[in-house]
Design a protein around this motif. Structure first.
Motif, PDB file in Angstrom:
ATOM      1  N   ALA A   1      -9.726   0.802  -2.924  1.00  0.00           N
ATOM      2  CA  ALA A   1      -8.813   0.085  -3.862  1.00  0.00           C
ATOM      3  C   ALA A   1      -8.165  -1.059  -2.890  1.00  0.00           C
ATOM      4  O   ALA A   1      -8.046  -2.299  -3.257  1.00  0.00           O
ATOM      5  N   LEU A   2      -7.278  -0.382  -1.971  1.00  0.00           N
ATOM      6  CA  LEU A   2      -6.841  -1.257  -1.134  1.00  0.00           C
ATOM      7  C   LEU A   2      -7.658  -2.566  -0.326  1.00  0.00           C
ATOM      8  O   LEU A   2      -7.313  -3.734  -0.107  1.00  0.00           O
TER       9      LEU A   2
ATOM     10  N   GLU B   1       4.598   0.797  -8.679  1.00  0.00           N
ATOM     11  CA  GLU B   1       3.686  -0.191  -9.383  1.00  0.00           C
ATOM     12  C   GLU B   1       4.537  -1.273 -10.390  1.00  0.00           C
ATOM     13  O   GLU B   1       4.037  -2.227 -10.229  1.00  0.00           O
TER      14      GLU B   1
ATOM     15  N   CYS C   1      -2.705   4.423  -1.880  1.00  0.00           N
ATOM     16  CA  CYS C   1      -3.788   4.745  -0.742  1.00  0.00           C
ATOM     17  C   CYS C   1      -3.868   6.176  -0.371  1.00  0.00           C
ATOM     18  O   CYS C   1      -2.773   6.838  -0.100  1.00  0.00           O
TER      19      CYS C   1
ATOM     20  N   THR D   1      -5.183 -11.773  -7.738  1.00  0.00           N
ATOM     21  CA  THR D   1      -5.090 -10.509  -7.849  1.00  0.00           C
ATOM     22  C   THR D   1      -4.073 -10.347  -8.979  1.00  0.00           C
ATOM     23  O   THR D   1      -4.071  -9.072  -9.461  1.00  0.00           O
TER      24      THR D   1
ATOM     25  N   THR E   1      -1.379  -1.066  -4.406  1.00  0.00           N
ATOM     26  CA  THR E   1      -2.321   0.040  -4.467  1.00  0.00           C
ATOM     27  C   THR E   1      -1.905   1.400  -4.178  1.00  0.00           C
ATOM     28  O   THR E   1      -1.020   1.316  -3.406  1.00  0.00           O
TER      29      THR E   1
ATOM     30  N   THR F   1      -8.495  -5.247  -2.730  1.00  0.00           N
ATOM     31  CA  THR F   1      -7.100  -6.031  -2.847  1.00  0.00           C
ATOM     32  C   THR F   1      -7.120  -6.909  -1.591  1.00  0.00           C
ATOM     33  O   THR F   1      -6.889  -8.177  -1.796  1.00  0.00           O
TER      34      THR F   1
ATOM     35  N   ALA G   1       0.763  -1.251   0.109  1.00  0.00           N
ATOM     36  CA  ALA G   1       0.133  -0.137   0.059  1.00  0.00           C
ATOM     37  C   ALA G   1       0.973   1.253   0.006  1.00  0.00           C
ATOM     38  O   ALA G   1       1.650   1.574   0.983  1.00  0.00           O
TER      39      ALA G   1
END
Length: 573
Positions: A424-425, A399, A412, A438, A410, A428, A383
């Motif tokens: 989004a976190l 990324e 955060c 994932t 992701t 996941t 994160a």
């Protein structure tokens, strides 16, 4: 939602929040009025009977939030923990946050408050950051009551034959005060006691704190207190609290402190804030009873362990999980662009400028923390806690690296956006723990794999320390000082050899040298001495120059704190 360029300071956001009465928060968890004791309108102590009543109920999912090796500015791990809990609730999952209580020492020192930040905070932040429900004061009282009983026993004839030169129990104060590290007590003549050298630790480094955080009920608390070693006799035999018959009085002082504290986040997500052992001295996790209670009351419990995965997460697994039979379902590794740049060699005053090459170099630090999670067989997600000066190019580099490593990633934005910025976190994390893939090249361990400990308890003290140093820190070897070697022999002889190890090490580096950033290799970890924490149930191994009583910086955060005539607090961050 775009990240705003200006966000109000933490205390302003907290003071503008609309809190719900604590009874409403308790009702969200299915608690009845008889299950808790209100401390004002927005805080409560939850009775331990709740845990007994729900003993047969299936546990929810446990999410462990950890991080890369932190920088002095902090990376927002608590903020991400709170934001993730809020985000899970936004996605329809019943979530609870479980955090440690802040210590007054760091709050008044370099950090300021420790209740998250921005729009991901636990409230009421002023109370939590100051006296809260009095737990840490109770620990101070219990610790110092024992100190008084030790010195009184010696003054009254010393029937146990305690050697004043070999007393290892220290007094404590919940404040950074370097002047108290070494003191002499008992001066002033025979009526004032027996003179001896003593010292103070900060309260959160007290073994009483560690004991409280690993005890499951009052009886367990008394048993653990009774096993604590306070020093040695003239013939070098250990003296315990049980020998002094002090465990009952100490437990009495701690009877309310053992009950978990219930509060709420900015978005009214329930939060347990309970216990606060130092992460680079003790095991750095919130209380076992609070974590277990949260697991019974919610679908998801989001908790954290202090500092990076090499310290907090390692102790969460090898100490707390062992003691309480816990198994995290997934881990979140919090990283920041600025920390990666610092690990890549950028000075602190230049972190706002884009530096892609430094980010790439700093990713070696992240790589070791991912390795640690995989060592424990924990599926994890990186994160990236977003800061305003992060650039898209820097984010893309991280990324892409995560994609190459097969680790979910992701960005955060919970500091600026609250739960919305963590959705989004949360998505996941849900995929990880509910068994969905994932990504095509996901190299994460499966969520249903058994937890792997770093060492068997049957191993020698030296072998356990070496296993942590090589498997977790990436050290080449371990060197023991003559004092540590002698202590290991004595501890084995006393029957303490089968306990877990609690490493006391700098949080800034995998090595015992705080200035060796990134991912150092080929280093030797030096163990200078050992300390028995038999009540807590582990042996502390001290490395480098880790202090059990920190000092204040040149400009303490306390100098910016104030309160006006209307009771409005200023300067807590």
């Amino acid at each position: 939602m775009q990240t705003p360029t200006i966000v109000q300071d933490d205390i302003t956001i907290a003071q503008q929040a609309k809190l719900k009465p604590i009874g409403d928060i308790a009702a969200l968890l299915g608690l009845k009025e008889d299950d808790y004791e209100p401390y004002g309108h927005y805080k409560a102590k939850v009775k331990l009977d709740v845990l007994k009543r729900l003993k047969t109920k299936q546990d929810g999912k446990l999410i462990l939030v950890t991080g890369i090796s932190p920088t002095p500015a902090g990376e927002g791990k608590s903020t991400v923990t709170v934001g993730l809990g809020q985000a899970l609730n936004r996605l329809g999952r019943k979530a609870v946050v479980a955090l440690r209580e802040p210590s007054l020492g760091p709050t008044m020192g370099i950090k300021g408050g420790a209740t998250g930040g921005g729009y991901s905070q636990v409230l009421p932040m002023e109370d939590i950051n100051l006296h809260f429900t009095g737990d840490i004061h109770a620990i101070t009282a219990a610790n110092n009551a024992l100190s008084a009983l030790i010195d009184n026993h010696i003054h009254q004839g010393n029937q146990l034959g305690i050697d004043p030169r070999r007393i290892i129990w220290k007094r404590v104060l919940d404040m950074n005060d370097r002047a108290l590290r070494q003191v002499v007590v008992g001066l002033g003549g025979p009526a004032q006691g027996v003179p001896r050298q003593d010292g103070f630790d900060i309260t959160v480094a007290s073994e009483v704190m560690a004991v409280l955080c690993l005890s499951e009920d009052i009886e367990d608390l008394k048993q653990r207190l009774s096993r604590m070693v306070i020093g040695y006799t003239y013939d070098k035999q250990p003296v315990t609290v049980a020998d002094l018959k002090a465990q009952g009085a100490m437990a009495l002082l701690l009877k309310d402190a053992l009950k978990p504290n219930l509060v709420q986040t900015l978005e009214n997500t329930p939060a347990f804030i309970h216990g606060g052992p130092f992460a680079n001295i003790a095991h750095g996790c919130n209380s076992l009873v609070a974590t277990k209670m949260a697991l019974k009351l919610a679908e998801y419990t989001v908790t954290e362990a202090g500092f990076g995965a090499d310290l907090g997460a390692e102790k969460f697994i090898n100490i707390k999980s062992r003691a309480g039979g816990l198994k995290p379902d997934a881990a979140v590794i919090v990283a920041t662009v600025r920390a990666l740049k610092m690990h890549g060699g950028v000075p602190k005053d230049q972190l706002k400028a884009e530096n892609v090459e430094a980010v790439k170099k700093g990713l070696e630090n992240l790589a070791q923390h991912v390795h640690i999670m995989h060592h424990f067989r924990l599926p994890c997600v990186v994160a990236l806690n977003h800061f305003l000066h992060d650039t898209e190019t820097e984010l893309k580099v991280i990324e892409q690296w995560c994609e190459e490593q097969g680790v979910p990633f992701t960005v955060c934005r919970v500091w600026a956006e609250g739960g919305r910025g963590g959705e989004a976190l949360a998505e996941t994390v849900i995929k990880l723990v509910e068994g969905q893939q994932t990504g095509k090249e996901n190299k994460n361990p499966a969520a249903d794999e058994s937890l792997r400990f770093t060492y068997p308890l049957e191993a020698s003290i030296a072998d356990k320390i070496r296993a942590i140093a090589t498997n977790i820190y990436g050290a080449r070897d371990v060197q023991f000082s003559p004092k540590a070697q002698k202590q290991m022999e004595q501890f084995e002889m006393y029957g303490w050899g089968k306990l877990p190890i609690c490493m006391a090490k700098t949080q800034y580096s995998f090595s015992d040298a705080p200035n060796r950033l990134g991912r150092p290799t080929g280093f030797t970890l030096t163990i200078r001495e050992l300390k028995p924490s038999i009540g807590a149930g582990f042996i502390v191994a001290l490395t480098g120059d880790v202090m059990t009583m920190p000092g204040l910086p040149k400009e303490p955060a306390a100098l910016k704190m104030n309160i006006d005539n209307e009771g409005k607090v200023e300067g807590l961050f």
